[in-house]
Enzyme design. Structure first.
Site, PDB file in Angstrom:
ATOM      1  N   ASP A   1      52.648  39.987  36.803  1.00  0.00           N
ATOM      2  CA  ASP A   1      51.492  39.388  36.131  1.00  0.00           C
ATOM      3  C   ASP A   1      51.719  39.582  34.632  1.00  0.00           C
ATOM      4  O   ASP A   1      51.666  40.694  34.120  1.00  0.00           O
ATOM      5  CB  ASP A   1      50.218  40.120  36.595  1.00  0.00           C
ATOM      6  CG  ASP A   1      48.948  39.601  35.915  1.00  0.00           C
ATOM      7  OD1 ASP A   1      49.043  39.009  34.820  1.00  0.00           O
ATOM      8  OD2 ASP A   1      47.854  39.819  36.475  1.00  0.00           O
TER       9      ASP A   1
ATOM     10  N   LYS B   1      43.387  33.229  29.445  1.00  0.00           N
ATOM     11  CA  LYS B   1      43.576  34.141  28.313  1.00  0.00           C
ATOM     12  C   LYS B   1      44.393  33.471  27.194  1.00  0.00           C
ATOM     13  O   LYS B   1      43.974  32.473  26.672  1.00  0.00           O
ATOM     14  CB  LYS B   1      44.206  35.436  28.804  1.00  0.00           C
ATOM     15  CG  LYS B   1      43.606  35.975  30.124  1.00  0.00           C
ATOM     16  CD  LYS B   1      42.196  36.513  29.989  1.00  0.00           C
ATOM     17  CE  LYS B   1      41.490  36.728  31.321  1.00  0.00           C
ATOM     18  NZ  LYS B   1      42.137  37.629  32.257  1.00  0.00           N
TER      19      LYS B   1
ATOM     20  N   ARG C   1      44.691  16.178  44.548  1.00  0.00           N
ATOM     21  CA  ARG C   1      44.918  17.520  45.090  1.00  0.00           C
ATOM     22  C   ARG C   1      46.418  17.808  45.178  1.00  0.00           C
ATOM     23  O   ARG C   1      46.867  18.919  44.955  1.00  0.00           O
ATOM     24  CB  ARG C   1      44.267  17.692  46.470  1.00  0.00           C
ATOM     25  CG  ARG C   1      44.649  19.013  47.150  1.00  0.00           C
ATOM     26  CD  ARG C   1      43.626  19.549  48.147  1.00  0.00           C
ATOM     27  NE  ARG C   1      43.106  18.551  49.043  1.00  0.00           N
ATOM     28  CZ  ARG C   1      43.792  17.988  50.062  1.00  0.00           C
ATOM     29  NH1 ARG C   1      45.023  18.348  50.303  1.00  0.00           N
ATOM     30  NH2 ARG C   1      43.213  17.083  50.822  1.00  0.00           N
TER      31      ARG C   1
ATOM     32  N   TYR D   1      44.816  44.709  37.259  1.00  0.00           N
ATOM     33  CA  TYR D   1      43.577  43.981  36.989  1.00  0.00           C
ATOM     34  C   TYR D   1      42.661  44.133  38.216  1.00  0.00           C
ATOM     35  O   TYR D   1      43.125  44.016  39.352  1.00  0.00           O
ATOM     36  CB  TYR D   1      43.916  42.509  36.740  1.00  0.00           C
ATOM     37  CG  TYR D   1      42.720  41.628  36.592  1.00  0.00           C
ATOM     38  CD1 TYR D   1      41.934  41.680  35.445  1.00  0.00           C
ATOM     39  CD2 TYR D   1      42.335  40.741  37.593  1.00  0.00           C
ATOM     40  CE1 TYR D   1      40.816  40.884  35.304  1.00  0.00           C
ATOM     41  CE2 TYR D   1      41.226  39.931  37.460  1.00  0.00           C
ATOM     42  CZ  TYR D   1      40.469  40.004  36.312  1.00  0.00           C
ATOM     43  OH  TYR D   1      39.361  39.221  36.184  1.00  0.00           O
TER      44      TYR D   1
END
Ligand SMILES: *Cc1c(COP(=O)(O)O)cnc(C)c1O
Length: 394
Positions: free
Chosen positions: A181, A206, A55, A107
């Site tokens: 972004d 993406k 983690r 988005y």
């Protein structure tokens, strides 16, 4: 078209993408191994060793993060479970009751997350059309904590002057965290940190991965202080990317230069083709005289491969989308294969109709995400769909 990185990178982007540094594997494996381990033994009680718990840190993830920091022109990069958790980790750097100025064509998931922060933590979010610099400036306050933009937006392909946004923000709200972004362009086509953004993040689902075989997010910054907060959040909340995804992403990134270049070449040809058929096409730089084209090329090295078109008739649009074979009906973009969608019915269906209409997301809008297939095959597929739909040039 050869895409070159700005001057302070040692090599051109195609070379940098392929050369992964910092792989400390004891057998010198050419491909960075997947350290599929939750824990790491300490050498002794007094010494921790480099890694202890996945983690907090993992060797596969570390190599990927160093690689991404280089590609994104950053000092620090962090990978998360997906793009939305990347944004969440950034927003958690803000105090309760923060004032946020954000684009009004973000988005959908980003909008939802901002609304959540509004309800839960008293954020005050002002959404503005960031292509209108006067409106953007008017929305800023001296105590604005965060600015969040996308350019171009999706699916409207609205372009904002990302350099001007920095200048205006620094003069009117000097302490605001400037966040972009950059999912639509990828580090191959744009490096917002070069223009003064504090943080750039992307959905690695993406272009970075390119094959729709993983979900991921990446956060990059030049600031040690921001990196410290972001890492604290990722470690505390447990949002880091898993080792197998890190491995897949390292693999996908190597071909990103080729993929983006080919998809973009195809997209340029398809955008011109659709325009010649009489469709209204939204694509950066399609009109060489437009002011927005000059603005766009002041920060981007190419138009990318996502466009949208208006047919003027919902039924025509539906038939086109249902007829194409190579353009599969799917959300998302950035993979090697071509996709087609109708945002009002799919990715943006959750937005109220009045809001969609105000944002220019009319129901006939088709989004086309171009892949790396043979462009003549793609054009023939669209040509056939237009004929089936009986689309007539106005
Ligand atoms: C897909 C996308 C996101 C969200 O990323 P996920 O990996 O799906 O969580 C954020 N911003 C933009 C522009 C996107 O296209």
């Amino acid at each position: 078209m050869t895409i070159t990185m700005p001057s302070d990178c040692k090599y051109s982007v195609d070379t940098e993408l392929v050369h992964v540094e910092g792989n400390e594997d004891q057998y010198h494996a050419s491909s960075v191994p997947i350290y599929q381990s939750a824990t790491f033994k300490q050498p002794c009680l007094e010494h921790m060793g480099k890694f202890d718990y996945t983690r907090s840190g993992n060797p596969t993830r570390s190599v990927l993060q160093v690689h991404l920091a280089k590609l994104m022109k950053a000092k620090h990069a962090f990978v998360t479970s997906n793009g939305m958790s990347a944004l969440d980790m950034i927003l958690r750097c803000c105090k309760s009751n923060s004032h946020v100025v954000a684009g009004n064509d973000l988005y959908g998931g980003s909008d939802r997350l901002l609304s959540f922060n509004q309800r839960q933590y008293g954020f005050k979010v002002d959404n503005v059309d960031t292509s209108d610099l006067a409106a953007f400036e008017a929305a800023l306050r001296p105590d604005t904590n965060l600015v969040l933009i996308e350019s171009p937006t999706n699916p409207r392909i609205s372009i904002c002057d990302i350099r001007a946004i920095v200048k205006i923000t620094r003069s009117k709200a000097k302490d605001a965290l400037l966040v972009m972004d950059n999912t639509m362009l990828s580090p191959v086509l744009c490096n917002p940190l070069d223009f003064g953004y504090d943080i750039v993040y992307e959905s690695a689902t993406k272009y970075l991965s390119g094959h729709h075989d993983l979900m991921g997010g990446v956060i990059a910054t030049k600031s040690d202080e921001i990196a410290k907060s972001v890492f604290f959040n990722i470690n505390a909340m447990g949002a880091a990317m898993a080792p197998f995804e890190c491995f897949l992403l390292l693999r996908g990134i190597k071909t990103m230069g080729l993929r983006v270049e080919r998809a973009q070449q195809n997209a340029i040809e398809i955008a011109k083709f659709l325009k010649s058929k009489g469709l209204q096409v939204n694509f950066p730089g399609l009109d060489p005289d437009a002011k927005s084209t000059a603005i766009f090329y002041s920060f981007a090295r190419g138009p990318g491969a996502v466009m949208s078109v208006f047919t003027g008739d919902v039924e025509v649009s539906k038939t086109i989308v249902n007829t194409t074979k190579l353009f599969e009906i799917s959300v998302s973009f950035g993979a090697v294969n071509s996709l087609i969608s109708m945002p009002a019915y799919m990715s943006h269906a959750s937005i109220k109709k009045e809001v969609r209409d105000a944002r220019g997301l009319s129901e006939d809008l088709i989004r086309i995400c171009v892949g790396i297939e043979n462009v003549d095959d793609l054009k023939a597929d669209l040509e056939n769909a237009l004929a089936q739909a009986n689309f007539k040039q106005n």
